[in-house]
Enzyme design. Sequence first.
Site, PDB file in Angstrom:
ATOM      1  N   TYR A 179      37.526  14.823  43.545  1.00 18.79           N
ATOM      2  CA  TYR A 179      36.971  16.084  44.314  1.00 18.79           C
ATOM      3  C   TYR A 179      37.079  15.655  45.716  1.00 18.79           C
ATOM      4  CZ  TYR A 179      33.732  20.023  45.532  1.00 18.79           C
ATOM      5  OH  TYR A 179      33.405  21.081  46.079  1.00 18.79           O
TER       6      TYR A 179
HETATM    7  P1  NAI Z   1      32.719  28.461  40.737  1.00 20.17           P
HETATM    8  O1  NAI Z   1      33.100  27.600  39.661  1.00 20.17           O
HETATM    9  O2  NAI Z   1      31.572  29.470  40.645  1.00 20.17           O
HETATM   10  O3  NAI Z   1      33.869  29.658  41.179  1.00 20.17           O
HETATM   11  C1  NAI Z   1      35.217  29.176  41.077  1.00 20.17           C
HETATM   12  C2  NAI Z   1      36.252  30.167  40.869  1.00 20.17           C
HETATM   13  O4  NAI Z   1      37.453  29.723  40.934  1.00 20.17           O
HETATM   14  C3  NAI Z   1      36.051  30.990  39.488  1.00 20.17           C
HETATM   15  O5  NAI Z   1      36.119  32.056  39.568  1.00 20.17           O
HETATM   16  C4  NAI Z   1      37.140  30.176  38.782  1.00 20.17           C
HETATM   17  O6  NAI Z   1      37.883  31.011  37.580  1.00 20.17           O
HETATM   18  C5  NAI Z   1      38.387  30.010  40.012  1.00 20.17           C
HETATM   19  N1  NAI Z   1      39.380  29.321  39.859  1.00 20.17           N
HETATM   20  C6  NAI Z   1      39.236  27.880  39.217  1.00 20.17           C
HETATM   21  N2  NAI Z   1      40.446  27.412  38.998  1.00 20.17           N
HETATM   22  C7  NAI Z   1      41.225  28.339  39.352  1.00 20.17           C
HETATM   23  C8  NAI Z   1      42.683  28.413  39.587  1.00 20.17           C
HETATM   24  N3  NAI Z   1      43.590  27.334  39.129  1.00 20.17           N
HETATM   25  N4  NAI Z   1      43.399  29.457  39.918  1.00 20.17           N
HETATM   26  C9  NAI Z   1      42.529  30.298  40.285  1.00 20.17           C
HETATM   27  N5  NAI Z   1      41.215  30.689  40.411  1.00 20.17           N
HETATM   28  C10 NAI Z   1      40.643  29.419  39.947  1.00 20.17           C
HETATM   29  O7  NAI Z   1      32.650  27.641  42.073  1.00 20.17           O
HETATM   30  P2  NAI Z   1      32.029  27.888  43.364  1.00 20.17           P
HETATM   31  O8  NAI Z   1      30.683  27.024  43.670  1.00 20.17           O
HETATM   32  O9  NAI Z   1      31.851  29.472  43.961  1.00 20.17           O
HETATM   33  O10 NAI Z   1      32.989  26.915  44.316  1.00 20.17           O
HETATM   34  C11 NAI Z   1      33.979  27.665  45.146  1.00 20.17           C
HETATM   35  C12 NAI Z   1      34.625  26.611  46.312  1.00 20.17           C
HETATM   36  O11 NAI Z   1      33.436  26.213  47.071  1.00 20.17           O
HETATM   37  C13 NAI Z   1      35.269  25.784  45.637  1.00 20.17           C
HETATM   38  O12 NAI Z   1      36.404  25.375  46.178  1.00 20.17           O
HETATM   39  C14 NAI Z   1      34.151  24.830  45.587  1.00 20.17           C
HETATM   40  O13 NAI Z   1      35.054  23.152  45.714  1.00 20.17           O
HETATM   41  C15 NAI Z   1      33.659  25.172  47.010  1.00 20.17           C
HETATM   42  N6  NAI Z   1      32.480  24.267  47.314  1.00 20.17           N
HETATM   43  C16 NAI Z   1      31.403  24.317  46.424  1.00 20.17           C
HETATM   44  C17 NAI Z   1      30.211  23.921  46.481  1.00 20.17           C
HETATM   45  C18 NAI Z   1      29.089  24.369  45.473  1.00 20.17           C
HETATM   46  O14 NAI Z   1      28.188  23.201  45.616  1.00 20.17           O
HETATM   47  N7  NAI Z   1      28.907  25.079  44.503  1.00 20.17           N
HETATM   48  C19 NAI Z   1      29.890  23.087  47.681  1.00 20.17           C
HETATM   49  C20 NAI Z   1      31.019  22.795  48.580  1.00 20.17           C
HETATM   50  C21 NAI Z   1      32.171  23.353  48.274  1.00 20.17           C
END
Ligand code: NAI
Length: 244
Positions: A157
């Site tokens: 990651y």
């Molecule tokens: P989440 O798990 O709630 O949502 C992620 C979304 O991406 C889901 O709707 C999932 O279906 C979709 N997804 C996953 N793989 C996919 C693929 N191959 N193709 C299309 N869609 C796909 O995650 P969250 O927390 O909302 O994260 C969103 C972004 O923010 C990510 O890139 C994450 O790394 C980043 N982020 C999140 C943090 C956190 O603490 N939640 C902190 C820093 C960055």
Amino acid sequence: MSLPLKDRVAVVTGGAQGIGRAVARRLVEAGAAVAIADLNFEGAEKAAESLESAGASVKAFRLDVTDWTSIQTACESVLVQFHQIDVLVNNAGIVGKTAPIQDQDVADWNRVIAADLSGVFLCCKAVIPHMISRQSGRIINLASVAGKEGNPNMIPYCAAKAGVIGLTKALAMEVARCNILVNAVTPALIDTAMLEDLSPDQRTYLTAKIPIGRIGTPEEVAAMVLWLATDEVCFSTGASSIVV
Ligand code: NAI
């Protein structure tokens, strides 16, 4: 006063839930038509329905950011539906396994790199020719503070997110003269379903590192992403803005 993103079209990858859904909501409220593109198509449809009820133009699209054919198909479908793409938010991602390097196998590494780094590369590659032809565009990449500082037990990651920061800087330079701005946000821990994939120890460790002293909300990240998508930001590119 007119809405800041009136007549603009935005694509949010991974917009079915979490940060992506909060971003989609803010973009809609700012007047944009929004394509919610997600591997979880049913979730994307539900998110789109909840935003459409506010009278906005929002559509769900099926997308797997690890699959070039899927990206091309989704991109074409968005253009058929909305005729242009002004803003791309590369948000889709996974956190992967929490484990030391000796317990991460190549499949664990490849899975995270494919979704979190190659996915951003491929989505940018698909959309950039269209933005260049229009001499206009905004790309906002969801990196992470993990990509700046590194965290133990999250090597795939952290490496992927560091890669997103590098990609953001390099692409920003390639397209700066085409009036396309490419920026990243680097949130600390945010309260979404992604946290369920972290061990309790990892969660405690990551929370303790946050200067503000608490986990953030998806809405707090969405506020920063919205700002980067508006004309308020017109002389900044290649930046990685921290959200803590
Ligand atoms: P989440 O798990 O709630 O949502 C992620 C979304 O991406 C889901 O709707 C999932 O279906 C979709 N997804 C996953 N793989 C996919 C693929 N191959 N193709 C299309 N869609 C796909 O995650 P969250 O927390 O909302 O994260 C969103 C972004 O923010 C990510 O890139 C994450 O790394 C980043 N982020 C999140 C943090 C956190 O603490 N939640 C902190 C820093 C960055």
